[in-house]
Design a protein around this motif. Structure first.
Motif, PDB file in Angstrom:
ATOM      1  N   LEU A  69       0.860  -1.189   0.000  1.00  0.00           N
ATOM      2  CA  LEU A  69       0.000   0.000   0.000  1.00  0.00           C
ATOM      3  C   LEU A  69       0.887   1.227   0.000  1.00  0.00           C
ATOM      4  O   LEU A  69       1.576   1.505   0.971  1.00  0.00           O
ATOM      5  CB  LEU A  69      -0.921   0.015   1.222  1.00  0.00           C
ATOM      6  N   VAL A  70       0.864   1.927  -1.127  1.00  0.00           N
ATOM      7  CA  VAL A  70       1.652   3.139  -1.249  1.00  0.00           C
ATOM      8  C   VAL A  70       0.900   4.322  -0.670  1.00  0.00           C
ATOM      9  O   VAL A  70       1.420   5.083   0.142  1.00  0.00           O
ATOM     10  CB  VAL A  70       2.029   3.379  -2.719  1.00  0.00           C
ATOM     11  N   THR A  71      -0.330   4.495  -1.075  1.00  0.00           N
ATOM     12  CA  THR A  71      -1.176   5.591  -0.572  1.00  0.00           C
ATOM     13  C   THR A  71      -2.631   5.248  -0.872  1.00  0.00           C
ATOM     14  O   THR A  71      -2.927   4.199  -1.477  1.00  0.00           O
ATOM     15  CB  THR A  71      -0.804   6.922  -1.219  1.00  0.00           C
ATOM     16  N   LYS A  72      -3.512   6.129  -0.497  1.00  0.00           N
ATOM     17  CA  LYS A  72      -4.941   5.917  -0.747  1.00  0.00           C
ATOM     18  C   LYS A  72      -5.572   7.237  -1.180  1.00  0.00           C
ATOM     19  O   LYS A  72      -5.367   8.269  -0.546  1.00  0.00           O
ATOM     20  CB  LYS A  72      -5.646   5.402   0.512  1.00  0.00           C
ATOM     21  N   VAL A  73      -6.281   7.172  -2.274  1.00  0.00           N
ATOM     22  CA  VAL A  73      -7.024   8.344  -2.746  1.00  0.00           C
ATOM     23  C   VAL A  73      -8.391   8.347  -2.067  1.00  0.00           C
ATOM     24  O   VAL A  73      -9.146   7.371  -2.170  1.00  0.00           O
ATOM     25  CB  VAL A  73      -7.176   8.325  -4.271  1.00  0.00           C
ATOM     26  N   VAL A  74      -8.673   9.438  -1.365  1.00  0.00           N
ATOM     27  CA  VAL A  74      -9.956   9.573  -0.655  1.00  0.00           C
ATOM     28  C   VAL A  74     -10.787  10.660  -1.357  1.00  0.00           C
ATOM     29  O   VAL A  74     -10.304  11.787  -1.530  1.00  0.00           O
ATOM     30  CB  VAL A  74      -9.756   9.923   0.827  1.00  0.00           C
ATOM     31  N   ALA A  75     -12.029  10.327  -1.767  1.00  0.00           N
ATOM     32  CA  ALA A  75     -12.915  11.271  -2.461  1.00  0.00           C
ATOM     33  C   ALA A  75     -14.342  11.108  -1.954  1.00  0.00           C
ATOM     34  O   ALA A  75     -14.729  10.035  -1.477  1.00  0.00           O
ATOM     35  CB  ALA A  75     -12.858  11.056  -3.967  1.00  0.00           C
ATOM     36  N   VAL A  76     -15.101  12.169  -2.045  1.00  0.00           N
ATOM     37  CA  VAL A  76     -16.528  12.149  -1.678  1.00  0.00           C
ATOM     38  C   VAL A  76     -17.323  12.817  -2.795  1.00  0.00           C
ATOM     39  O   VAL A  76     -16.767  13.563  -3.610  1.00  0.00           O
ATOM     40  CB  VAL A  76     -16.776  12.881  -0.340  1.00  0.00           C
ATOM     41  N   ASP A  77     -18.626  12.517  -2.814  1.00  0.00           N
ATOM     42  CA  ASP A  77     -19.533  13.134  -3.785  1.00  0.00           C
ATOM     43  C   ASP A  77     -20.730  13.668  -3.014  1.00  0.00           C
ATOM     44  O   ASP A  77     -21.358  12.947  -2.228  1.00  0.00           O
ATOM     45  CB  ASP A  77     -19.973  12.093  -4.828  1.00  0.00           C
ATOM     46  N   ARG A  78     -21.064  14.940  -3.227  1.00  0.00           N
ATOM     47  CA  ARG A  78     -22.168  15.561  -2.495  1.00  0.00           C
ATOM     48  C   ARG A  78     -23.518  15.004  -2.908  1.00  0.00           C
ATOM     49  O   ARG A  78     -24.523  15.225  -2.221  1.00  0.00           O
ATOM     50  CB  ARG A  78     -22.150  17.075  -2.713  1.00  0.00           C
TER      51      ARG A  78
END
Length: 812
Positions: free
Chosen positions: A588-597
């Protein structure tokens, strides 16, 4: 003059409406008047206003009027003449009451505003307007000369339609030595004239005797009628006709068919020949009765040629005379009794006041007063009155065949707006006869029902981002009342939504109930609207009802995914993630965290690797956004890896966002910095050459600019020095020749202050320098040049300095 008498019964009729609990208010007596017959129209009968305790003008104001049953209106009210009661036309007592001694006309006075009933009785006074009459103008009969004195011969009755003193009072017979008149008094008080033989007759002496019978009344003046009597004396004839019965009695039903043989009278004569032949005729019979019956003069059969009416005559009396060929006579009485049959249906009479009643009137409200009358007698004349049982009304029996129709419960116009009430009057005869009368009653509306919505609550769903002014929903309310009471208007109950009034979000059409959006709704701002709609009718007072309306917003895919991590640094540099060279596949290098309204499917996010500097080295989790190594890192793999990760939702159409990740392959930060230093010196020679070019260009531009500034300063100092020299030698210029000066324009151009523009470019070795012409404000003008309009020439030294300056600039 009005006389109050005891009221034994009441035969008037009135229909009462709209007054709850009202009872028929009639006084204990009735008002009685009298009026002579045959008076003209408008004849004064009595002061009805005074007898009712009213003023004349109140007759019209209070709705006073005459009500009567089944008879032509004989009287009228005349409010203009002190409220008097007058005749409405000519009144004939004989037509109204025939031979009835006291002729009374009854009717009622109705005071409309108080609904009081006052019975009135008017007696029609007889006047002597009829003359006594005989049915025959001349009577002829034969008498045997052997007839013994004292023999009585009945004579026809005279008839006078008047009554009382105006009726027939006396008979007179003309003077004759053989005959006299004797008047017998009947059991009913009637007079029966008889001619009595006083002395024997002698045919040879006088064969025919002429007499005159006069009937006179007691009126003033006296009226009389006459009958001529002719008596023929014949030869001896021993035997007159003789009836088998002194009186004949017969009972027949009143509905006997026409032409029916009712009875036969029989008279016998023992004589032979013509003397034994007997003929029959009516004698002393009422004219009306004579028109009803027919007598066969040879057989003595009595039949009816007109219908018999029990209600007119219960007994028909008549006298039959038998006469033989010789003229001898005998008489007998016939009494035909009429048996009542149920041939008259009950009569139902209603006088209407109004035909409408408000629906909120309480029970026991009087709707109508009904009178039932049957002309038959006995059980045939006994009546009952009824209405259908499924109606909210009932009949209450009063005295003298009166019925009161009242409400049984409160009426409801919304259930039934009009009632057709059938009143049925039935007698008790065999077979029973009945009469129906219909009362139409309109129930008027009052505002007793609020508007009712078709549902207890409403809900609807609309998409967000709706256009402004769009119709979003419609509510409907119905009012079971009528007219204005049923006209419904709609409104919204004011409320506050997120600090703004509800009226700024939605509006409603007050007539149709259609709701409109006043703004475009945003699902991410609020997800539902809770409203209350009011429906109000137009009655007085108005009634209203409320209903709740829930408006739910449906999400649209109008928001792109927002990437929370990695966040861009504030200095617009790219963040960097570390991946050790010893990392195994799946690290695990990193994690992309996103949300949608958005919500629902529009907020479901998926991740994918859009671009990588080293394909196959890294992988991104589809639903987690985790960036992991896809394989082991090799020495040949670049130190810095660039990844572009795309985040996409599942809306229609789908929206996406990207983020660029920089992954540094190193075990630690110091190792990373060392590797980066080596990378900058030898990694890319082309990049080093480009940087060198940029540095050289910047240095050249800086030097040129600095030289330019120095030159400007030198020129400024020189100009200042020159101006000082000119001022010191100002006195000697007056004697200088004009050819040593340039023109005024040249001096002005020479003295103009220098302005400079420098244009430098980094990618060119040429620089552009612009020197506008000098423009000095100090122009030297001699006095002679002012007069000759000649301009001075500049000194030669100044021109040379100018050329030198231009050559220096071009050299640069």
């Amino acid at each position: 003059m009005a006389i109050w008498v005891k009221l034994p019964g009441y035969s008037g009729l009135v229909l009462l409406f709209l007054f709850p609990g009202l009872l028929l208010e009639a006084r204990a007596g009735k008002i009685r008047y009298s009026v002579p017959e045959e008076t003209d129209e408008g004849f004064f009968v009595g002061n009805i206003a005074k007898d009712l305790g009213l003023q004349p003008q109140e007759l019209a104001e209070r709705g006073v009027r005459i009500v009567s049953r089944g008879r032509t209106q004989l009287f009228a009210l005349n409010p203009r003449s002190s409220g008097s009661l007058v005749t409405a036309g000519r009144i004939d007592r004989e037509e109204l009451c025939a031979q009835i001694e006291q002729c009374l006309v009854s009717f009622n006075i109705l005071v409309g505003d108080k609904m009081k009933l006052f019975p009135v009785e008017v007696e029609i006074i007889d006047i002597n307007d009829n003359t006594p009459q005989f049915q025959l103008e001349e009577l002829e009969f034969k008498m045997n000369e052997l007839t013994t004195p004292g023999t009585r011969i009945p004579l026809p009755f005279g008839q006078d339609l008047d009554v009382g003193i105006n009726s027939l009072q006396s008979y007179q017979l003309s003077s004759n030595p053989h005959f006299s008149l004797d008047v017998q008094q009947g059991a009913d008080g009637s007079q029966h004239p008889e001619m009595v033989l006083q002395s024997p007759l002698d045919r040879e002496e006088e064969a025919v005797h002429h007499l005159l019978l006069t009937a006179s009344d007691g009126g003033n003046p006296v009226h009389s009628g006459t009958l001529r009597i002719r008596v023929q004396v014949v030869d001896a004839n021993d035997n007159p006709p003789a009836f088998t019965q002194a009186e004949y009695h017969m009972s027949v039903p009143e509905n006997v068919p026409l032409g029916t043989r009712l009875l036969t009278v029989k008279a016998t004569d023992p004589d032979e020949g013509a003397n034994g032949e007997v003929t029959y005729s009516f004698h002393n019979i009422d004219q009306k009765i004579a028109q009803i019956f027919q007598l066969d003069s040879y057989t003595g059969e009595i039949s009816n040629k007109e219908p018999l009416d029990f209600e007119e005559y219960k007994i028909y009396p008549m006298e039959i005379q038998a006469q033989d060929g010789a003229g001898l006579m005998s008489r007998t009485k016939v009494l035909i009794k009429v048996l009542d049959r149920n041939d008259n249906a009950p009569e139902v009479t209603i006088t209407s006041v109004t035909t409408t009643v408000p629906e909120n009137f309480p029970p026991e409200t009087i709707i109508a007063l009904i009178n039932v009358h049957d002309q038959d007698s006995g059980d045939n004349g006994h009546t009952t009155c009824s209405i259908p049982g499924n109606l909210p009304f009932k009949l209450e029996k009063l005295d003298d065949n009166y019925y009161r129709l009242v409400t049984e419960r409160t009426l409801d116009r919304e259930l039934t707006s009009r009632y057709n009430i059938t009143v049925t009057a039935t007698d008790q005869g065999t077979p029973t006869l009945s009469t129906e009368m219909h009362i139409s009653l309109q129930v008027t509306d009052i505002n007793d029902n609020p508007p009712a919505f078709t549902q207890d609550s409403y809900s609807t769903c609309i998409l967000e981002n709706n256009p402004r002014g769009a119709s979003i929903f419609s509510v409907t309310a119905h009012d079971t009342d009528s007219n204005e009471n049923a006209r419904v208007t709609y409104s919204l109950v004011e409320d506050i939504i997120q600090g703004a009034p509800l009226s700024s979000y939605v509006s409603i059409n007050s007539d149709t109930g259609v709701l409109y959006a006043l703004r475009s709704f945003d699902y991410e701002q609020f997800r539902d609207l809770q409203l209350r709609v009011t429906a109000r009718d137009s009655g007085e007072p108005p009634l209203s009802s409320n209903v709740s309306l829930s408006i739910f917003l449906l999400d649209q895919n109008d928001n792109t995914p927002q990437i929370l991590y990695p966040a861009l640094p504030s200095d617009d540099s790219t963040g960097m993630e570390l991946a050790p060279r010893s990392a195994e596949p799946g690290y695990l290098v990193t994690k992309v965290v996103a949300v949608d309204r958005d919500s629902g499917q529009n907020a479901w996010l998926s991740y994918r690797l859009l671009k990588a500097s080293e394909p196959g080295l890294f992988a991104v989790g589809l639903h987690t956004g985790e960036v992991r190594t896809a394989r082991a890192l090799l020495d040949r793999d670049a130190l810095k890896q660039s990844l572009v990760v795309a985040v996409q939702d599942h809306g229609q159409p789908p929206l996406s966002a990207t983020v660029t990740l920089t992954v540094a392959v190193a075990d630690s930060i110091p190792d990373l910095l060392a590797d980066l230093g080596n990378l900058e010196t030898s990694a890319n020679p082309d990049d080093s050459s480009l940087t060198l070019y940029l540095v050289v260009a910047i240095a050249v531009v800086s030097c040129v600019f600095l030289a330019f500034v120095i030159m400007l300063l030198a020129l400024r100092l020189r100009r200042w020095h020159t101006s000082r020299l000119l001022q010191a030698s100002g006195g000697g210029l007056a004697g200088v020749p004009a050819s040593h000066f340039v023109g005024a324009d040249g001096v002005r151009a020479f003295l103009q202050t220098y302005s400079h523009e420098v244009s430098l470019t980094a990618d060119s070795r040429k620089s552009h320098l612009i020197f506008p012409q000098p423009n000095y404000g100090d122009t030297l003008i001699s006095e002679d040049s002012c007069e000759k309009k000649d301009f001075l020439s500049a000194p030669q030294s100044l021109l040379e300095d100018k050329r030198e300056t231009f050559s220096q600039v071009n050299f640069l």
